[in-house]
Write an enzyme that holds these catalytic residues in place. Structure first.
Site, mmCIF file in Angstrom:
data_model
loop_
_atom_site.group_PDB
_atom_site.id
_atom_site.type_symbol
_atom_site.label_atom_id
_atom_site.label_comp_id
_atom_site.label_asym_id
_atom_site.label_seq_id
_atom_site.Cartn_x
_atom_site.Cartn_y
_atom_site.Cartn_z
ATOM 1 N N SER A 703 0.830 -1.202 0.004
ATOM 2 C CA SER A 703 -0.101 -0.073 0.100
ATOM 3 C C SER A 703 0.906 1.427 0.215
ATOM 4 O O SER A 703 0.265 2.294 -0.074
ATOM 5 C CB SER A 703 -0.801 -0.067 1.146
ATOM 6 O OG SER A 703 -0.253 0.048 2.582
ATOM 7 N N LYS A 746 -5.837 3.761 8.962
ATOM 8 C CA LYS A 746 -4.885 4.608 8.380
ATOM 9 C C LYS A 746 -5.437 6.156 8.231
ATOM 10 O O LYS A 746 -4.614 7.075 8.780
ATOM 11 C CB LYS A 746 -4.824 4.298 7.085
ATOM 12 C CG LYS A 746 -4.147 2.815 6.791
ATOM 13 C CD LYS A 746 -3.925 2.402 5.204
ATOM 14 C CE LYS A 746 -3.267 1.173 5.106
ATOM 15 N NZ LYS A 746 -2.948 0.692 4.013
#
Length: 797
Positions: A703, A746
């Site tokens: 990611s 996140k």
């Protein structure tokens, strides 16, 4: 003296001089030789084969010594066999085989016949030397007679008539021959005796040694048999006495009943399947036949008691009230709205299934209905997975039992040990059922993702398949119990931190419910409502003594813990309570207040500092977002370029996936280099160094792709990226941005670090829409599908 004689090879037998014996013959060559010798009134040479399996032996397969014998009788036996009666005459030595067909013809050396000692004794005059020889022979005879008497006393199979015959014999040669021919001597020993035949002294010494050894062996055998017999007699005597005592006590109405009687009474009252009762009856019967003090009796008693204590048909009556279940979950857990909703959906299906089953009973339907799927709660440590399972058990009115699977690497831990092993016991599943006391508890399979793997002890995950499969677990067999255990009524709830290590066949049998990280607001509510009152109670502090200020509690959450759950937070609150208890006893104060100013007196200096964005961006530095086991974090990706040969260097303890993502990011930047005024040979003359700080912490995952690509482009073009920007997303070689996981964690990390603009893959839009305002407020989230959309907005003006 050498002779040429018809020869017969014998299998498994050695004939001696003076021996009269029937020989069974079925080989045509041997039968023809015996018949020919009888017709022509010739003697034959009988010699043993070394290997009885050889059909047509040559000289090398025959023993060196044999015997010359006379064929007395031939009798036709069944099929093609014959019985031949022979009498051994003299010993002889095989010199050579002269002919092989139709009969074996051998040249042998015949030893002279032994003289009779009795004939020598008849001489009238004996000189002094002859007298000494006679005395020596008499001594030898007496030694042999003594040994024969000792042998006959310890050998029960020895014939008394044979012993009398031997004891009357006065001829040494004849004495030795009778012993060799009539006592149970092995073939190889007889062959050795035959080899010593030319020398009477050697024959005597051989017989003397053999008799001594056999007498000693038989004496030891008799002693051991006597010891074993005495031990068995004692056990039988003790058993009879115990039975007599039991009967006497029973007649008098005294004493306690035997274990077997007690087990039989319990068996009559036991509610269990017929197969279990039959197994118990069989084992109780075996127990009665064993000595009560023996090891077998203890093993049987443990097994019987285990089967009797199992709740084969004991169950709690399950009831579900959805409203009460919702109140139970809200009382014990703050937040986790999506998780609660999924659990309530599961309970609603259970209630409808129960209603349908009751209707089936009223209509006398016999076809059982299958239960619902198995729940698997997945999330970081300390997020309340175990307490959710306990709340489900409370809502269903089921007994709660927990099994920890972390580190289990032996299949026998699940299926149990076979009773042949020392200290065998049931597996963990059966033990949990026994501990619960009912056949339908809620069983929590904790740490499912941490099961070990050991090929030497079986596959634990394969054993768990039978436990969790509704098609199989109705007849789950524990190796120790040896009877089927019905697990179809057990409600299984599993927990895991990471699904990547859980085998796919297990995942297919479970309903996955994700338990995400807590926000700081949720942590504050959990701490103030649940954790702090719990720790005050455990520390036995007087009511109203300790007061923790709201801002102090928020500082504990942000400065002293860094986790997705609240386990570490609870430990910090426990420390505060212990410090308060000490202060209360030492100073006898009426009120203890914890504020941000004196918090360090209780917990020391802050361990974690809040991440802050820089005031101004720098070329080559971009903030990425990552998910860890303790929640979301931000990662600053640093890129530096230097003159070189087009090499790329990666540092920061990166995993293989992140290294490959860096390669993809570089290829993506190279493909769009022309759009940003980068010369085509620039990458061949410069080296690129990518570094992610905190090098001691392992980092992996795809990611960070767009983060590294943006950082590379920023360093190459020498343009700074806005410091309030954070991003996450996997990148392809063509620059396309792919979906990621852990979006909530996140975004919380980005918000905590002070970022205002966050780039997220467009494929994660559905995940974003499920988030609460607490997570998204203050963030400007851009959903992107390509790298170009990111580059348009990130660079400073």
């Amino acid at each position: 003296m050498q002779n040429t004689l018809i020869t017969i090879a014998l299998r498994g037998i050695t004939v001696l001089p003076r021996m009269r014996i029937y020989l069974d013959m079925n080989r045509p060559m041997s039968i023809a030789a015996a018949t020919n010798a009888q017709k022509t009134n010739q003697n034959v040479f009988l010699v043993a084969q070394k290997d009885p399996s050889v059909e047509n032996p040559g000289q090398e397969q025959l023993e060196q010594f044999g015997v010359i014998a006379q064929v007395k009788q031939i009798i036709k036996g069944p099929e093609d066999s014959f019985r031949v009666l022979v009498t051994g005459l003299q010993s002889a030595k095989l010199e050579s085989i002269e002919e092989y067909v139709p009969n074996l013809i051998a040249r042998v050396t015949v030893f002279e016949s032994e003289k009779s000692d009795e004939q020598e004794i008849l001489a009238d005059d004996l000189d002094k030397e002859d007298q000494e020889k006679e005395i020596e022979k008499e001594a030898k005879i007496r030694v042999l007679k003594d040994l024969i008497e000792q042998y006959c006393r310890v050998q029960p199979k020895a014939s008394r008539e044979l012993a009398n015959l031997l004891l009357q014999h006065m001829d040494i040669g004849g004495f030795c021959a009778l012993i060799a021919c009539n006592l149970p001597m092995k073939q190889q020993e007889r062959q050795k005796y035959l080899a010593a035949y030319p020398d009477e002294e050697k024959r005597y010494e051989f017989i003397l040694e053999w008799l001594s050894n056999e007498t000693l062996v038989e004496r030891f055998r008799a002693e051991y048999q006597s010891k074993v017999k005495n031990a068995l007699d004692k056990q039988q005597r003790d058993y009879i006495l115990r039975e007599q005592m039991r009967l006497i006590r029973k007649e008098l109405g005294e004493g306690a009943e035997s274990a077997a009687d007690r087990y039989e009474k319990q068996l009559k009252e036991l509610k269990a399947p017929e197969e279990v009762k039959k197994q118990l009856e069989k084992e109780i019967k075996r127990l009665r036949s064993n000595p009560m003090d023996g090891p077998e009796s203890k093993v049987s008693q443990n097994y019987i008691e285990t089967l009797l204590e199992m709740p084969w048909e004991e169950r709690t009556k399950e009831h579900i009230l959805i409203r009460a279940a919702r109140e139970e979950l809200d009382k014990d857990h703050y937040g986790l709205e999506k998780v609660k909703e999924q659990v309530l959906e599961f309970l609603a299906v259970r209630q409808l299934q129960m209603n349908a089953q009751e209707a089936d009973k009223e209509q006398e339907k016999t076809q059982p209905r299958k239960g619902g799927r198995i729940l698997c709660l997945v999330g970081p440590p300390g997020t309340g997975k175990t307490s959710i399972a306990r709340s489900i058990a409370s809502a269903l009115n089921r007994k709660y039992v927990r099994i920890s699977l972390g580190g289990v690497h032996d299949e026998a831990e699940i299926r149990g040990h076979r009773r042949t092993y020392v200290a065998a016991m049931p597996g963990r599943i059966a033990q949990a059922i026994k501990k619960a006391g009912v056949i339908n508890p809620l069983m929590l399979l904790d740490e499912l993702d941490k099961m070990g793997s050991d090929s030497l002890h079986g596959d634990v995950s394969s054993a768990m398949l039978e436990v969790l499969d509704p098609e199989q677990n109705a007849t789950f067999t524990d190796h120790y119990l040896e009877v089927p255990l019905d697990l179809s009524n057990v409600l299984f709830v599993a927990t895991a931190n990471n699904l990547q290590t859980v085998p796919q066949p297990l995942l297919d049998r479970m309903e996955i419910i994700e338990v995400s990280s807590y926000t700081e607001k949720e942590k504050y509510q959990i701490a103030s409502r649940f954790l702090l009152p719990k720790q005050i109670e455990e520390a036995a502090l007087p009511e109203g003594l300790l007061r923790v200020d709201q801002s102090a509690l928020e500082k504990v959450i942000s400065g002293y813990t860094k986790e997705a759950g609240v386990r570490g937070l609870e430990r910090q609150l426990a420390i505060i309570c212990r410090k308060a208890a000490l202060k209360y006893l030492e100073e006898n104060c009426e009120q203890i207040e914890v504020t941000p100013d004196n918090l360090s007196d209780y917990l020391g200096r802050e361990r974690f500092r809040k991440e802050e964005i820089a005031a101004k961006g720098e070329p080559g530095i971009v903030r990425g977002l990552a998910w860890t086991s303790v929640g979301g974090v931000t990662l600053e990706v640093e890129v530096n370029v230097t003159p070189g040969k087009g090499q790329m260097k990666l540092t920061g303890k990166l995993g293989d996936v992140m290294k490959e993502s860096a390669q993809a990011a570089l290829s993506c930047v190279q493909s769009v280099a022309g759009e940003y005024g980068i010369e085509s040979d620039w990458f061949e003359t410069h080296d690129i160094h990518i570094h992610i700080p905190e090098g001691a912490v392992p980092k992996d995952g795809p990611s960070a792709g767009i983060t590294m690509a943006t950082a590379i482009l920023s360093a190459v073009t020498n343009r700074a990226v806005r410091p309030d920007v954070a991003m996450t997303g996997e990148i392809t070689l063509r620059g396309r941005v792919l979906a990621i996981g852990g979006l909530k964690e996140k975004l919380l990390a980005a918000k905590a670090a002070g970022a205002t603009l966050v780039f997220v893959p467009a494929d994660n839009r559905a995940d974003y829409e499920e988030l609460t305002d607490e997570v998204t407020t203050g963030l400007c989230v851009r959903f992107v599908t390509h790298m170009r959309e990111v580059i348009k907005e990130v660079f400073e003006a």
